[in-house]
Design an enzyme around this catalytic site. Structure first.
Site, PDB file in Angstrom:
ATOM      1  N   ASN A   1      -9.955   0.046  -0.635  1.00 21.72           N
ATOM      2  CA  ASN A   1      -8.489   0.104  -0.581  1.00 21.72           C
ATOM      3  C   ASN A   1      -7.917  -0.550  -1.841  1.00 21.72           C
ATOM      4  OD1 ASN A   1      -5.774  -0.228  -0.054  1.00 21.72           O
ATOM      5  ND2 ASN A   1      -6.059  -0.929   2.047  1.00 21.72           N
TER       6      ASN A   1
ATOM      7  N   CYS B   1       0.809  -1.228   0.000  1.00 21.63           N
ATOM      8  CA  CYS B   1       0.000   0.000   0.000  1.00 21.63           C
ATOM      9  C   CYS B   1       0.841   1.276   0.000  1.00 21.63           C
ATOM     10  CB  CYS B   1      -0.964   0.007   1.181  1.00 21.63           C
ATOM     11  SG  CYS B   1      -2.165  -1.315   1.089  1.00 21.63           S
TER      12      CYS B   1
ATOM     13  N   HIS C   1      -3.339   7.656   1.515  1.00 21.12           N
ATOM     14  CA  HIS C   1      -3.693   6.294   1.097  1.00 21.12           C
ATOM     15  C   HIS C   1      -5.118   6.021   1.574  1.00 21.12           C
ATOM     16  CE1 HIS C   1      -3.873   2.092   0.488  1.00 21.12           C
ATOM     17  NE2 HIS C   1      -3.685   1.751   1.750  1.00 21.12           N
TER      18      HIS C   1
HETATM   19  O1  UT7 Z   1      -3.743  -0.492   3.517  1.00 22.88           O
HETATM   20  C1  UT7 Z   1      -3.129  -0.667   4.754  1.00 22.88           C
HETATM   21  C2  UT7 Z   1      -3.578  -1.911   5.388  1.00 22.88           C
HETATM   22  N1  UT7 Z   1      -4.884  -2.012   5.889  1.00 22.88           N
HETATM   23  C3  UT7 Z   1      -5.504  -1.142   6.717  1.00 22.88           C
HETATM   24  O2  UT7 Z   1      -5.138  -0.013   6.889  1.00 22.88           O
HETATM   25  C4  UT7 Z   1      -6.685  -1.655   7.464  1.00 22.88           C
HETATM   26  C5  UT7 Z   1      -6.521  -1.363   8.937  1.00 22.88           C
HETATM   27  N2  UT7 Z   1      -7.612  -1.882   9.750  1.00 22.88           N
HETATM   28  C6  UT7 Z   1      -8.886  -1.472   9.653  1.00 22.88           C
HETATM   29  O3  UT7 Z   1      -9.214  -0.690   8.792  1.00 22.88           O
HETATM   30  C7  UT7 Z   1      -9.888  -1.954  10.689  1.00 22.88           C
HETATM   31  O4  UT7 Z   1      -9.188  -2.607  11.721  1.00 22.88           O
HETATM   32  C8  UT7 Z   1     -10.967  -2.895  10.122  1.00 22.88           C
HETATM   33  C9  UT7 Z   1     -11.927  -2.112   9.245  1.00 22.88           C
HETATM   34  C10 UT7 Z   1     -10.314  -4.011   9.311  1.00 22.88           C
HETATM   35  C11 UT7 Z   1     -11.768  -3.525  11.252  1.00 22.88           C
HETATM   36  O5  UT7 Z   1     -12.328  -2.502  12.072  1.00 22.88           O
HETATM   37  P1  UT7 Z   1     -12.175  -2.550  13.663  1.00 22.88           P
HETATM   38  O6  UT7 Z   1     -12.935  -1.418  14.198  1.00 22.88           O
HETATM   39  O7  UT7 Z   1     -10.708  -2.639  13.953  1.00 22.88           O
HETATM   40  O8  UT7 Z   1     -12.922  -3.875  14.023  1.00 22.88           O
HETATM   41  P2  UT7 Z   1     -12.380  -5.196  14.739  1.00 22.88           P
HETATM   42  O9  UT7 Z   1     -11.429  -5.929  13.852  1.00 22.88           O
HETATM   43  O10 UT7 Z   1     -11.908  -4.849  16.112  1.00 22.88           O
HETATM   44  O11 UT7 Z   1     -13.712  -6.035  14.850  1.00 22.88           O
HETATM   45  C12 UT7 Z   1     -14.832  -5.592  15.604  1.00 22.88           C
HETATM   46  C13 UT7 Z   1     -15.965  -6.594  15.451  1.00 22.88           C
HETATM   47  C14 UT7 Z   1     -15.543  -8.042  15.660  1.00 22.88           C
HETATM   48  O12 UT7 Z   1     -16.575  -8.710  16.292  1.00 22.88           O
HETATM   49  P3  UT7 Z   1     -16.533  -8.975  17.887  1.00 22.88           P
HETATM   50  O13 UT7 Z   1     -15.292  -9.795  18.116  1.00 22.88           O
HETATM   51  O14 UT7 Z   1     -16.473  -7.619  18.525  1.00 22.88           O
HETATM   52  O15 UT7 Z   1     -17.814  -9.721  18.138  1.00 22.88           O
HETATM   53  C15 UT7 Z   1     -15.393  -8.573  14.246  1.00 22.88           C
HETATM   54  O16 UT7 Z   1     -15.598  -9.974  14.170  1.00 22.88           O
HETATM   55  O17 UT7 Z   1     -16.472  -6.526  14.100  1.00 22.88           O
HETATM   56  C16 UT7 Z   1     -16.503  -7.840  13.536  1.00 22.88           C
HETATM   57  N3  UT7 Z   1     -16.312  -7.731  12.098  1.00 22.88           N
HETATM   58  C17 UT7 Z   1     -17.330  -7.532  11.247  1.00 22.88           C
HETATM   59  N4  UT7 Z   1     -18.654  -7.400  11.438  1.00 22.88           N
HETATM   60  C18 UT7 Z   1     -19.416  -7.197  10.349  1.00 22.88           C
HETATM   61  C19 UT7 Z   1     -15.162  -7.788  11.391  1.00 22.88           C
HETATM   62  N5  UT7 Z   1     -15.407  -7.621  10.079  1.00 22.88           N
HETATM   63  C20 UT7 Z   1     -16.749  -7.476   9.965  1.00 22.88           C
HETATM   64  C21 UT7 Z   1     -17.603  -7.260   8.866  1.00 22.88           C
HETATM   65  N6  UT7 Z   1     -18.922  -7.122   9.100  1.00 22.88           N
HETATM   66  N7  UT7 Z   1     -17.156  -7.161   7.583  1.00 22.88           N
END
Ligand code: UT7
Length: 314
Positions: A271, A112, A241
């Protein structure tokens, strides 16, 4: 010797097929509301038959047209991509022939942050007068390496390409660039195969990546303004980005820049890795927001981790 490398043309391309959040919610356990709230993404574009080179070719031709130069005048092509069409040859060489150029061409892989690494490399060629006209492209067909059954990553990524043409200038252009890498985070974000038997898929510890991204990019944005003596109210646009609206807004907040001075296009394409900064740049140049003379900050981080920033007078 050229004093600066200046962007003289921009171009971008998104493949026509669109996958909305509601489309994804039909096959995986997610909702439009979750995706928009946590990422800002509303849809992504996906190739059907097109290759990484096909997307790159369309973006490159648009940038060359805006630059108004003959393709034969290019001295170098750098293609930033994580999704090369073949293990070899470099996709950049396939692109060179597709657009009718005859200069050296190579791929650069920094996920990225690939566009920032490629632009910085091109800048060094120009400042050393080893090249005067350089095409830098970011192009990705990430849909080929997305695990469409993994809701934690499938909702994030998309396909697309963006390009710029750089030229040597005595007056203005890239004012500052800084790159970093720290390879100890391999398991946080990677494609787990090693080319031997199979194509692998993106695996990511999203929350860990999120925190590191906000931390590293905020510090780097501050450092960039400090080292260039540019007060943040003189900054016209952040062109970040396009990974997550919450990362983008946290960085903008840290350098006291309001969101109406941030180019955000991720709602339309998700992304797109190395393509995301030139896609956002081209969108805002063509819709008239970014004007000649504006101060622009590019910043981005990706797997590795590798990250960097560039300050430009456009
Ligand atoms: O390009 C550079 C590389 N990538 C990035 O910059 C991405 C960096 N990370 C992120 O953008 C975020 O961490 C995400 C968007 C991937 C995830 O958001 P988050 O606020 O960090 O959520 P989380 O991973 O802490 O998950 C929160 C909850 C979890 O459920 P529980 O354990 O709280 O019950 C996940 O299982 O959200 C759940 N979850 C979803 N729910 C609905 C994860 N993905 C999804 C989904 N739909 N697609």
């Amino acid at each position: 010797m050229n004093k600066f490398a200046r962007i003289i043309g921009t171009g971008s391309y998104l493949p026509p097929t669109v996958i909305t959040n509601d489309d994804l919610a039909k096959t995986i356990n997610t909702t439009n509301e979750w995706i928009v709230a946590r990422t800002g993404i509303k849809q992504r574009h996906k190739v059907t038959n097109e290759t990484t080179c096909d997307l790159a070719e369309k973006a490159a031709n648009r940038a060359l047209e805006m630059a108004g130069i003959n393709v034969k005048d290019l001295d170098l092509i750098i293609l930033a991509t994580t999704t090369a069409d073949k293990i070899f040859p470099a996709t950049a060489t396939i692109l060179q022939t597709a657009i009718g150029a005859s200069c050296p061409a190579f791929d650069l892989q920094s996920v990225c942050s690939g566009f920032i690494f490629a632009l910085t490399t091109a800048e060094q060629y120009i400042k050393a007068s080893a090249a005067n006209k350089v095409l830098v492209v970011g192009s990705e067909t990430l849909s080929r390496i997305v695990n469409w059954n993994d809701r934690s990553t499938a909702v994030l990524f998309g396909d697309g390409a963006g390009a710029v043409v750089l030229s040597g200038s005595d007056n203005t252009g890239i004012l500052y660039s800084k790159l970093f890498s720290d390879g100890k985070y391999l398991s946080s974000l990677q494609v787990s195969n090693n080319y031997i038997n199979e194509v692998g898929f993106i695996e990511m510890s999203g929350n860990e990546v999120f925190k590191i991204a906000v931390n590293r990019l905020s510090s780097l944005a501050e450092k960039t303004l400090k080292e260039t003596n540019l007060n943040s109210n003189k900054l016209d646009w952040i062109v970040p980005h396009q990974a997550n609206i919450r990362i983008i807004s946290a960085v903008a907040k840290r350098i006291k820049t309001p969101m109406n001075k941030v180019i955000v296009t991720l709602e339309n394409h998700g992304n797109t890795s190395a393509a995301s900064i030139p896609l956002a740049l081209d969108t805002a140049v063509r819709d008239g927001r970014i004007k000649r003379g504006d101060y622009l900050l590019f910043e981005g981080i990706g797997a590795g981790f590798s990250w960097g920033s560039i300050l430009i007078q456009f």
